[in-house]
Design an enzyme around this catalytic site. Structure first.
Site, PDB file in Angstrom:
ATOM      1  N   ASP A   1       2.333   1.401  75.824  1.00  0.00           N
ATOM      2  CA  ASP A   1       1.852   2.145  74.666  1.00  0.00           C
ATOM      3  C   ASP A   1       2.322   3.589  74.783  1.00  0.00           C
ATOM      4  O   ASP A   1       2.698   4.038  75.872  1.00  0.00           O
ATOM      5  CB  ASP A   1       0.324   2.099  74.587  1.00  0.00           C
ATOM      6  CG  ASP A   1      -0.210   2.265  73.172  1.00  0.00           C
ATOM      7  OD1 ASP A   1      -0.654   1.262  72.589  1.00  0.00           O
ATOM      8  OD2 ASP A   1      -0.158   3.396  72.638  1.00  0.00           O
TER       9      ASP A   1
ATOM     10  N   ASP B   1       7.680   4.562  73.905  1.00  0.00           N
ATOM     11  CA  ASP B   1       7.732   4.514  72.446  1.00  0.00           C
ATOM     12  C   ASP B   1       8.707   3.409  72.070  1.00  0.00           C
ATOM     13  O   ASP B   1       9.909   3.516  72.324  1.00  0.00           O
ATOM     14  CB  ASP B   1       8.204   5.864  71.904  1.00  0.00           C
ATOM     15  CG  ASP B   1       8.265   5.915  70.386  1.00  0.00           C
ATOM     16  OD1 ASP B   1       8.178   4.850  69.740  1.00  0.00           O
ATOM     17  OD2 ASP B   1       8.418   7.023  69.835  1.00  0.00           O
ATOM     18  N   VAL B   2       8.213   2.334  71.452  1.00  0.00           N
ATOM     19  CA  VAL B   2       9.077   1.176  71.200  1.00  0.00           C
ATOM     20  C   VAL B   2      10.135   1.441  70.139  1.00  0.00           C
ATOM     21  O   VAL B   2      11.066   0.649  69.993  1.00  0.00           O
ATOM     22  CB  VAL B   2       8.248  -0.070  70.812  1.00  0.00           C
ATOM     23  CG1 VAL B   2       7.295  -0.453  71.934  1.00  0.00           C
ATOM     24  CG2 VAL B   2       7.500   0.136  69.500  1.00  0.00           C
TER      25      VAL B   2
ATOM     26  N   ASN C   1       3.775  -6.174  69.840  1.00  0.00           N
ATOM     27  CA  ASN C   1       2.583  -5.958  69.025  1.00  0.00           C
ATOM     28  C   ASN C   1       2.473  -4.545  68.460  1.00  0.00           C
ATOM     29  O   ASN C   1       1.796  -4.340  67.454  1.00  0.00           O
ATOM     30  CB  ASN C   1       1.341  -6.273  69.867  1.00  0.00           C
ATOM     31  CG  ASN C   1       0.069  -5.822  69.203  1.00  0.00           C
ATOM     32  OD1 ASN C   1      -0.412  -6.425  68.249  1.00  0.00           O
ATOM     33  ND2 ASN C   1      -0.495  -4.721  69.703  1.00  0.00           N
TER      34      ASN C   1
ATOM     35  N   SER D   1       2.078 -10.105  60.009  1.00  0.00           N
ATOM     36  CA  SER D   1       0.871  -9.863  59.209  1.00  0.00           C
ATOM     37  C   SER D   1       0.923 -10.738  57.971  1.00  0.00           C
ATOM     38  O   SER D   1       2.009 -11.144  57.521  1.00  0.00           O
ATOM     39  CB  SER D   1       0.810  -8.387  58.781  1.00  0.00           C
ATOM     40  OG  SER D   1      -0.251  -8.155  57.871  1.00  0.00           O
TER      41      SER D   1
ATOM     42  N   SER E   1       0.507  -9.418  55.415  1.00  0.00           N
ATOM     43  CA  SER E   1       1.207  -8.441  54.578  1.00  0.00           C
ATOM     44  C   SER E   1       2.712  -8.618  54.648  1.00  0.00           C
ATOM     45  O   SER E   1       3.449  -7.956  53.904  1.00  0.00           O
ATOM     46  CB  SER E   1       0.827  -7.012  54.993  1.00  0.00           C
ATOM     47  OG  SER E   1      -0.550  -6.777  54.772  1.00  0.00           O
TER      48      SER E   1
ATOM     49  N   TYR F   1       4.722  -0.924  54.763  1.00  0.00           N
ATOM     50  CA  TYR F   1       4.158  -1.885  55.718  1.00  0.00           C
ATOM     51  C   TYR F   1       4.523  -3.310  55.330  1.00  0.00           C
ATOM     52  O   TYR F   1       4.884  -4.131  56.180  1.00  0.00           O
ATOM     53  CB  TYR F   1       2.643  -1.710  55.754  1.00  0.00           C
ATOM     54  CG  TYR F   1       1.949  -2.460  56.861  1.00  0.00           C
ATOM     55  CD1 TYR F   1       2.050  -2.035  58.184  1.00  0.00           C
ATOM     56  CD2 TYR F   1       1.160  -3.581  56.585  1.00  0.00           C
ATOM     57  CE1 TYR F   1       1.393  -2.711  59.207  1.00  0.00           C
ATOM     58  CE2 TYR F   1       0.500  -4.254  57.602  1.00  0.00           C
ATOM     59  CZ  TYR F   1       0.619  -3.821  58.909  1.00  0.00           C
ATOM     60  OH  TYR F   1      -0.036  -4.493  59.920  1.00  0.00           O
TER      61      TYR F   1
ATOM     62  N   LYS G   1       6.636  -5.744  57.826  1.00  0.00           N
ATOM     63  CA  LYS G   1       6.089  -6.995  58.336  1.00  0.00           C
ATOM     64  C   LYS G   1       6.826  -8.204  57.769  1.00  0.00           C
ATOM     65  O   LYS G   1       6.950  -9.239  58.440  1.00  0.00           O
ATOM     66  CB  LYS G   1       4.591  -7.076  58.034  1.00  0.00           C
ATOM     67  CG  LYS G   1       3.764  -6.071  58.828  1.00  0.00           C
ATOM     68  CD  LYS G   1       3.950  -6.232  60.332  1.00  0.00           C
ATOM     69  CE  LYS G   1       3.048  -5.311  61.125  1.00  0.00           C
ATOM     70  NZ  LYS G   1       3.191  -5.475  62.592  1.00  0.00           N
TER      71      LYS G   1
END
Length: 254
Positions: free
Chosen positions: A37, A61-62, A88, A139, A141, A152, A156
């Site tokens: 994270d 930081d991904v 995730n 999601s 979404s 978003y 997703k």
């Protein structure tokens, strides 16, 4: 025997919410877990809950491809192998399309899409060796649109189809790729919504099970997809949504 005894799992976005619940779930089933994270303080708090020598906390930081490559290399050096990566980590931006800034758009795409791909790409050589598994957090979404959430939704949606495409490309290499698609879940990202009784009432009307989802309920499905119990499951985006996706969109009649 625990399903993940001797296995090594990376969980991104592990400092809170679904990521923290997922890290706890894998640890409870015997895995060695690398928690990833940007929030080093909260990450350390979650790691402290778990068994010390079976846990690695690593700040990254991904959205940074080099940081993700270094993350995977660090985990493999520390634990000696990699069996599962759970991509995730995610962020949310929304609003009226005309008001969404370039920075807001790129912030969501960089974390929610680029970060997933970077994680998959960096982990792949190691997962091929262990015939491992990838689980992405998408999601509902990503399978249908929402009002006021176009960045978003786009991100997703990309994760949903990236999951399918990677499953095709990686299947013959022995690597399975799946995703979970939650509805409204009680996390830090949704804290404001959890305090809005009006919104919760509307969700309760639309969700056949009549409530929001808890992070542990998502973690349970992630663990299933990563386990040998799902050994012939790949390329699926499982809705963990209390029945939302069973609806054709029309409102309740009573």
């Amino acid at each position: 025997m625990a399903r993940f005894e001797g296995k090594v799992v990376i969980v991104t976005g592990a400092a809170s919410g679904i990521g923290a619940a997922t890290a706890r779930r894998f640890a409870s089933e015997g895995a060695k877990v690398a928690l990833i994270d940007r929030d080093e303080i909260r990450l350390a708090e979650v790691a402290k809950e778990l068994e010390g020598d079976r846990t690695l906390a690593h700040a990254a930081d991904v959205s940074d491809a080099e940081a993700v490559s270094q993350m995977v290399a660090t985990v493999v050096k520390h634990f000696g192998r990699l069996d599962v990566i759970v991509n995730n980590a995610g962020v949310h931006e929304g609003g009226e399309p005309k008001d969404i800034t370039n920075d807001q758009w790129r912030k969501v795409m960089a974390t929610d899409v680029d970060g997933v791909f970077f994680g998959c790409r960096a982990a792949l050589p190691h997962l091929e060796k262990t015939k491992g598994s990838i689980v992405n957090t998408a999601s509902v979404s990503g399978t249908g649109g929402d009002w006021g959430m176009s960045p978003y939704n786009a991100a997703k949606g990309a994760v949903v189809n990236l999951t399918r495409a990677l499953a095709l490309d990686l299947g013959k290499r022995g690597v399975r790729v799946n995703a979970v698609c939650p509805t409204l879940t009680r996390t830090g990202m949704t804290a404001d919504m959890m305090e809005n009784k009006g919104i919760l009432t509307k969700f309760a009307e639309r969700v056949p099970l009549g409530r929001v989802c808890e992070p542990g309920e998502i973690a349970s499905v992630i663990a299933f997809l990563a386990s040998d119990d799902a050994s012939f499951v790949t390329g699926v985006n499982i809705a963990v949504d209390g029945g939302v996706s069973a609806s054709n969109g029309q409102p309740p009649q009573n």
